[in-house]
Design a protein around this motif. Structure first.
Motif, PDB file in Angstrom:
ATOM      1  N   ALA A 250       0.823  -1.205   0.000  1.00 50.97           N
ATOM      2  CA  ALA A 250       0.000   0.000   0.000  1.00 50.97           C
ATOM      3  C   ALA A 250       0.860   1.260   0.000  1.00 50.97           C
ATOM      4  CB  ALA A 250      -0.934  -0.003   1.211  1.00 50.97           C
ATOM      5  N   ILE A 251       1.946   1.242   0.755  1.00 49.82           N
ATOM      6  CA  ILE A 251       2.807   2.427   0.833  1.00 49.82           C
ATOM      7  C   ILE A 251       3.490   2.677  -0.510  1.00 49.82           C
ATOM      8  CG2 ILE A 251       4.868   3.388   1.933  1.00 49.82           C
ATOM      9  CD1 ILE A 251       4.011   1.955   4.502  1.00 49.82           C
ATOM     10  N   HIS A 252       3.952   1.623  -1.150  1.00 49.70           N
ATOM     11  CA  HIS A 252       4.617   1.809  -2.446  1.00 49.70           C
ATOM     12  C   HIS A 252       3.605   2.166  -3.539  1.00 49.70           C
ATOM     13  CE1 HIS A 252       8.526   0.692  -0.927  1.00 49.70           C
ATOM     14  NE2 HIS A 252       7.954  -0.310  -0.282  1.00 49.70           N
ATOM     15  N   ALA A 253       2.379   1.686  -3.411  1.00 51.32           N
ATOM     16  CA  ALA A 253       1.340   2.099  -4.359  1.00 51.32           C
ATOM     17  C   ALA A 253       1.034   3.582  -4.197  1.00 51.32           C
ATOM     18  CB  ALA A 253       0.078   1.264  -4.142  1.00 51.32           C
ATOM     19  N   LEU A 254       0.992   4.062  -2.958  1.00 50.73           N
ATOM     20  CA  LEU A 254       0.768   5.489  -2.713  1.00 50.73           C
ATOM     21  C   LEU A 254       1.912   6.321  -3.288  1.00 50.73           C
ATOM     22  CD1 LEU A 254      -0.757   7.831  -1.315  1.00 50.73           C
ATOM     23  CD2 LEU A 254       0.562   7.298   0.766  1.00 50.73           C
ATOM     24  N   ALA A 255       3.161   5.877  -3.078  1.00 49.63           N
ATOM     25  CA  ALA A 255       4.310   6.601  -3.625  1.00 49.63           C
ATOM     26  C   ALA A 255       4.237   6.677  -5.146  1.00 49.63           C
ATOM     27  CB  ALA A 255       5.610   5.928  -3.182  1.00 49.63           C
ATOM     28  N   ALA A 256       3.837   5.569  -5.789  1.00 47.90           N
ATOM     29  CA  ALA A 256       3.698   5.574  -7.243  1.00 47.90           C
ATOM     30  C   ALA A 256       2.553   6.492  -7.672  1.00 47.90           C
ATOM     31  CB  ALA A 256       3.449   4.150  -7.745  1.00 47.90           C
ATOM     32  N   HIS A 257       1.475   6.487  -6.908  1.00 46.51           N
ATOM     33  CA  HIS A 257       0.315   7.338  -7.223  1.00 46.51           C
ATOM     34  C   HIS A 257       0.699   8.811  -7.171  1.00 46.51           C
ATOM     35  CE1 HIS A 257      -3.905   8.509  -7.425  1.00 46.51           C
ATOM     36  NE2 HIS A 257      -3.719   9.276  -6.361  1.00 46.51           N
ATOM     37  N   LEU A 258       1.523   9.195  -6.188  1.00 43.74           N
ATOM     38  CA  LEU A 258       1.938  10.591  -6.045  1.00 43.74           C
ATOM     39  C   LEU A 258       3.222  10.903  -6.807  1.00 43.74           C
ATOM     40  CD1 LEU A 258       1.282  11.205  -2.219  1.00 43.74           C
ATOM     41  CD2 LEU A 258      -0.250  11.573  -4.158  1.00 43.74           C
ATOM     42  N   ASN A 259       3.888   9.855  -7.306  1.00 44.19           N
ATOM     43  CA  ASN A 259       5.151  10.006  -8.036  1.00 44.19           C
ATOM     44  C   ASN A 259       6.217  10.701  -7.180  1.00 44.19           C
ATOM     45  OD1 ASN A 259       6.920   9.722 -10.200  1.00 44.19           O
ATOM     46  ND2 ASN A 259       6.333  11.678 -11.113  1.00 44.19           N
ATOM     47  N   VAL A 260       6.338  10.232  -5.934  1.00 46.83           N
ATOM     48  CA  VAL A 260       7.357  10.745  -5.014  1.00 46.83           C
ATOM     49  C   VAL A 260       8.047   9.552  -4.364  1.00 46.83           C
ATOM     50  CG1 VAL A 260       6.127  12.904  -4.561  1.00 46.83           C
ATOM     51  CG2 VAL A 260       5.718  10.913  -3.085  1.00 46.83           C
ATOM     52  N   PRO A 261       9.248   9.743  -3.809  1.00 41.92           N
ATOM     53  CA  PRO A 261       9.966   8.621  -3.184  1.00 41.92           C
ATOM     54  C   PRO A 261       9.381   8.244  -1.829  1.00 41.92           C
ATOM     55  CG  PRO A 261      11.228  10.647  -2.957  1.00 41.92           C
ATOM     56  CD  PRO A 261      10.069  10.979  -3.842  1.00 41.92           C
ATOM     57  N   ALA A 262       9.566   6.993  -1.453  1.00 41.87           N
ATOM     58  CA  ALA A 262       9.186   6.510  -0.128  1.00 41.87           C
ATOM     59  C   ALA A 262      10.445   6.077   0.611  1.00 41.87           C
ATOM     60  CB  ALA A 262       8.224   5.328  -0.238  1.00 41.87           C
ATOM     61  N   SER A 263      10.520   6.396   1.901  1.00 44.31           N
ATOM     62  CA  SER A 263      11.650   5.945   2.705  1.00 44.31           C
ATOM     63  C   SER A 263      11.169   5.613   4.110  1.00 44.31           C
ATOM     64  CB  SER A 263      12.763   6.990   2.735  1.00 44.31           C
ATOM     65  OG  SER A 263      12.350   8.147   3.431  1.00 44.31           O
ATOM     66  N   PHE A 264      12.061   4.999   4.901  1.00 40.76           N
ATOM     67  CA  PHE A 264      11.625   4.383   6.147  1.00 40.76           C
ATOM     68  C   PHE A 264      12.643   4.651   7.256  1.00 40.76           C
ATOM     69  CE2 PHE A 264      10.068   2.261   2.421  1.00 40.76           C
ATOM     70  CZ  PHE A 264       8.713   2.130   2.681  1.00 40.76           C
ATOM     71  N   PHE A 265      12.106   4.765   8.489  1.00 48.54           N
ATOM     72  CA  PHE A 265      12.935   5.043   9.653  1.00 48.54           C
ATOM     73  C   PHE A 265      12.846   3.887  10.648  1.00 48.54           C
ATOM     74  CE2 PHE A 265      11.623   9.244   8.092  1.00 48.54           C
ATOM     75  CZ  PHE A 265      12.852   9.898   7.999  1.00 48.54           C
ATOM     76  N   PRO A 266      13.934   3.613  11.385  1.00 47.82           N
ATOM     77  CA  PRO A 266      13.856   2.613  12.452  1.00 47.82           C
ATOM     78  C   PRO A 266      13.009   3.134  13.613  1.00 47.82           C
ATOM     79  CG  PRO A 266      16.004   3.682  12.453  1.00 47.82           C
ATOM     80  CD  PRO A 266      15.295   4.168  11.231  1.00 47.82           C
ATOM     81  N   ALA A 267      12.485   2.201  14.387  1.00 45.48           N
ATOM     82  CA  ALA A 267      11.586   2.568  15.477  1.00 45.48           C
ATOM     83  C   ALA A 267      12.242   3.545  16.450  1.00 45.48           C
ATOM     84  CB  ALA A 267      11.122   1.315  16.199  1.00 45.48           C
ATOM     85  N   GLU A 268      13.535   3.360  16.756  1.00 43.82           N
ATOM     86  CA  GLU A 268      14.188   4.236  17.731  1.00 43.82           C
ATOM     87  C   GLU A 268      14.263   5.683  17.248  1.00 43.82           C
ATOM     88  OE1 GLU A 268      17.456   1.656  15.729  1.00 43.82           O
ATOM     89  OE2 GLU A 268      15.418   1.406  16.545  1.00 43.82           O
ATOM     90  N   GLN A 269      14.377   5.886  15.926  1.00 44.23           N
ATOM     91  CA  GLN A 269      14.405   7.255  15.410  1.00 44.23           C
ATOM     92  C   GLN A 269      13.021   7.890  15.493  1.00 44.23           C
ATOM     93  OE1 GLN A 269      16.474   7.613  11.703  1.00 44.23           O
ATOM     94  NE2 GLN A 269      16.080   9.804  11.486  1.00 44.23           N
ATOM     95  N   LEU A 270      11.982   7.105  15.252  1.00 39.64           N
ATOM     96  CA  LEU A 270      10.625   7.630  15.395  1.00 39.64           C
ATOM     97  C   LEU A 270      10.285   7.881  16.855  1.00 39.64           C
ATOM     98  CD1 LEU A 270       8.595   5.549  12.769  1.00 39.64           C
ATOM     99  CD2 LEU A 270       9.843   7.698  12.483  1.00 39.64           C
ATOM    100  N   GLU A 271      10.790   7.042  17.743  1.00 35.97           N
ATOM    101  CA  GLU A 271      10.530   7.220  19.171  1.00 35.97           C
ATOM    102  C   GLU A 271      11.134   8.523  19.679  1.00 35.97           C
ATOM    103  OE1 GLU A 271       9.184   6.428  23.074  1.00 35.97           O
ATOM    104  OE2 GLU A 271       8.515   5.939  21.043  1.00 35.97           O
ATOM    105  N   ALA A 272      12.236   8.965  19.049  1.00 34.35           N
ATOM    106  CA  ALA A 272      12.861  10.233  19.443  1.00 34.35           C
ATOM    107  C   ALA A 272      11.959  11.428  19.162  1.00 34.35           C
ATOM    108  CB  ALA A 272      14.191  10.392  18.714  1.00 34.35           C
ATOM    109  N   GLU A 273      10.921  11.250  18.349  1.00 30.13           N
ATOM    110  CA  GLU A 273      10.001  12.335  18.021  1.00 30.13           C
ATOM    111  C   GLU A 273       8.792  12.381  18.965  1.00 30.13           C
ATOM    112  OE1 GLU A 273      10.732  14.476  15.775  1.00 30.13           O
ATOM    113  OE2 GLU A 273      12.422  13.402  14.864  1.00 30.13           O
ATOM    114  N   THR A 274       8.764  11.540  19.991  1.00 26.56           N
ATOM    115  CA  THR A 274       7.579  11.412  20.846  1.00 26.56           C
ATOM    116  C   THR A 274       7.146  12.752  21.428  1.00 26.56           C
ATOM    117  OG1 THR A 274       8.147   9.140  21.400  1.00 26.56           O
ATOM    118  CG2 THR A 274       6.636  10.262  22.881  1.00 26.56           C
ATOM    119  N   GLY A 275       8.096  13.581  21.838  1.00 26.00           N
ATOM    120  CA  GLY A 275       7.753  14.868  22.441  1.00 26.00           C
ATOM    121  C   GLY A 275       7.024  15.810  21.514  1.00 26.00           C
ATOM    122  N   ARG A 276       7.097  15.583  20.211  1.00 26.77           N
ATOM    123  CA  ARG A 276       6.433  16.484  19.245  1.00 26.77           C
ATOM    124  C   ARG A 276       5.129  15.900  18.716  1.00 26.77           C
ATOM    125  NH1 ARG A 276      10.134  18.774  14.648  1.00 26.77           N
ATOM    126  NH2 ARG A 276      10.999  16.684  14.389  1.00 26.77           N
TER     127      ARG A 276
END
Length: 603
Positions: A250-276
């Motif tokens: 689904a994520i890659h289909a969305l990227a193709a639909h919008l014609n933009v790149p998709a990329s991914f982050f590890p859980a620990e990097q996303l957890e660092a954003e918890t305060g925001r």
């Protein structure tokens, strides 16, 4: 994924200095070729079909004649430029609005010469309306051509919004500025035409979804969420999620639909954003190790100091959030790709365009060293990892794990990668659990592409005529991985079924008896004069075809580089007057039954 890099092709010894100068200016690979057009033309076509920008240090005529058979959709073709031998001119021939004009100007500036740009929009308008610069998107590119045609005729137009790169349009007097609010898109309105709408890509989109989420559901959620907030899909610069979702369709289909790149982050990097986060969730944390996927991914990508423009919205199986990009955005890690590529017997002409393209796009090449060497210039400048014969598992494991780190890897196999090669081993490593000899979870999420190649049995049959004209089978005589009893059982079955048989791995230094045993079994079911083809080094200068009969087949004539094709009882030989045809003038074929029709025998 990596775009194939530019290649400088030079077929004149006197122009090597110019080629090197152009290579230094562009960072392009240098391919120094001989002056023989018959050799250069197929090489140019291979590069073109693989997506390389081509900078030919040669006449425009050579490039045009060479590439003419490959020309098709101008919207997808790579740039092609001709540079004069003495560096006196740079001519973009193809792909003007796909980078050729810009590349020509860059080379011309470095060579202190002129770029012969002939694209009407660039010459007369000073700008290409259908090629906005990085960070901008044109909502309706199909409307660009008629709009440019009208502007070239002098039709009046207005330009609203802030886009300095469109400033050349205002110099001619027919385009006048119009007021617009600060957050409005840039609009070029040409009388009698659909307005061109340009939008700056300002936002990072974060998404999450349940495993197996229908692509249409995620696309619909994002479309509705942005529309409700008055934000265009064309303002999205990139899509991001947690690395556990790197293989989510689904994520890659969305990227193709919008014609933009998709990329991914590890859980620990996303957890660092918890305060925001606006909607942190302990449930999500327990599930994936961070308190928010969609919001966290959007913020992580948008950069330091970014804030959410749209907080988390959700459907039954998906979530999305949007952050406005500030400062330097972070793209995360792209999904890795492993292309399992069959290159055929080795010569470029027998390599499929898909295989050539996948090799060109790869950052790294993995394989038996000889097979990588057979790629010639296509391997130049790429990271390569050579493995000896016998290290097949290590070879495939390395390729998968490298792709699991987000790299684009090509695993190079001779023939067809799915026929007695690495394709099946790659799939077996993916099929096994990680704790049971399989690869890491990251490697299991990579994109895997299997590109077919011409197998040895196809090449041998074609070189000799049409031995595989009727039912056939292939049997490997290597008992390293297959019990000897199983091999013998298959030989007996193929003999009784009267199949044409392709014997792979017929002998080795220690294994010399199975081929002889197979010959004795086959002689019980088909005549001693059944044609047998011994073929080695197919498609290479040292290619050798030897015709024997089943009765006279000798193991001593066969080595590991030979494939042995044994005809069916119906296989026949045809003598030709050309000793270079087939096996010293003899062609072999296996009829399929058309003789009955030709003889008028009712079926």
């Amino acid at each position: 994924m990596s775009e194939p890099g530019p290649v400088v092709v030079c077929n004149l010894a006197s122009a090597h200095d110019t080629a090197r100068r152009v290579g230094d200016l562009t960072g392009a690979r240098l391919d120094m070729r001989g002056s023989d057009f018959a050799d250069t033309a197929p090489h140019l076509r291979d590069l073109f079909e693989a997506g390389h920008a081509i900078i030919g240090i040669m006449s425009s005529g050579i490039l045009i004649r060479a590439l003419a058979p490959s020309l098709g959709d101008k919207r997808s073709e790579p740039p092609v430029l001709a540079v004069a031998e003495d560096a006196s001119a740079v001519v973009p021939l193809l792909g003007g609005h796909r980078g050729a004009n810009a590349l020509a100007r860059r080379i011309a500036t470095g060579l202190n010469t002129g770029a012969a740009v002939t694209t009407a929009g660039d010459v007369s308008l000073g700008v290409a309306l259908d090629e906005p610069p990085e960070g901008w998107r044109l909502e309706n590119p199909e409307a660009a051509k008629p709009a440019m045609a009208e502007l070239l005729r002098g039709t009046s137009a207005t330009l609203s919004g802030d886009a300095p790169w469109l400033a050349p349009l205002l110099k001619g007097g027919t385009v006048t500025p119009a007021p617009a609010s600060a957050d409005a898109p840039v609009v070029l309105s040409v009388e009698g035409n659909e307005p061109l709408v340009f939008r700056r890509q300002l936002f990072a989109l974060g998404v999450g979804c349940a495993r197996g989420c229908p692509p249409d559901e995620l696309i619909a959620l994002v479309s509705a969420t942005l529309a409700d907030d008055g934000i265009s899909l064309f303002e999205v610069a990139s899509i991001h999620s947690i690395d556990l979702k790197a293989d989510e369709a689904a994520i890659h289909a969305l990227a193709a639909h919008l014609n933009v790149p998709a990329s991914f982050f590890p859980a620990e990097q996303l957890e660092a954003e918890t305060g925001r986060l606006k909607n942190p969730s302990d449930v999500v944390f327990a599930e994936v190790g961070c308190h928010g996927v969609a919001e966290g991914a959007a913020l992580a990508a948008a950069g330091q100091g970014a804030t959410l423009a749209i907080e988390k919205h959700k459907s039954a199986n998906a979530t999305c959030a949007l952050a406005k990009i500030t400062g330097e955005p972070s793209q995360g890690q792209s999904r890795g790709r492993l292309a399992v590529v069959g290159i055929g017997p080795g010569q470029p002409e027998w390599r499929t365009p898909e295989a050539t393209r996948l090799i060109a796009e790869a950052d790294e090449l993995v394989g038996y060293g000889l097979y990588i060497d057979l790629l010639g210039p296509a391997a130049k400048g790429k990271i390569r990892h050579d493995f000896p014969l016998g290290d097949e598992e290590a070879r495939c494991r390395h390729a998968l794990e490298a792709a699991g780190q987000g790299r684009n890897v090509a695993l190079i196999c001779s023939g067809d990668a799915g026929i007695y090669a690495m394709g099946a081993l790659v799939m077996e490593l993916l099929h096994r659990d990680t704790h049971n000899g399989g690869v890491s979870p990251a490697a299991r999420r990579v994109e895997v592409i299997h590109a077919p190649g011409i197998s040895a049995l196809q090449a041998a049959s074609a070189r000799a005529g049409a031995m595989l004209g009727h039912d056939f089978c292939a049997i490997s005589l290597s008992d390293l991985l297959t019990p000897r009893e199983d091999i013998q059982k298959r030989i007996r079955a193929a003999a009784e079924g009267d199949f044409v048989i392709a014997f792979y791995n017929p002998v080795s230094k220690r294994r010399r008896t199975l081929l002889a045993e197979a010959r004795e079994v086959l002689l019980q079911h088909r005549p001693a004069d059944t044609p047998v083809l011994l073929a080695s080094s197919l498609g290479r200068p040292e290619e050798k075809l030897v015709l024997r009969t089943l009765g006279e087949l000798s193991v001593d004539e066969v080595d590991m580089l030979t494939i042995v094709l044994v005809g069916a009882s119906t296989s026949k030989t045809v003598q030709t007057g050309d000793i270079s045809a087939g096996a010293n003038g003899t062609m072999i074929y296996t009829p399929r039954g058309y003789a009955k029709k030709m003889d008028g025998v009712p079926s």
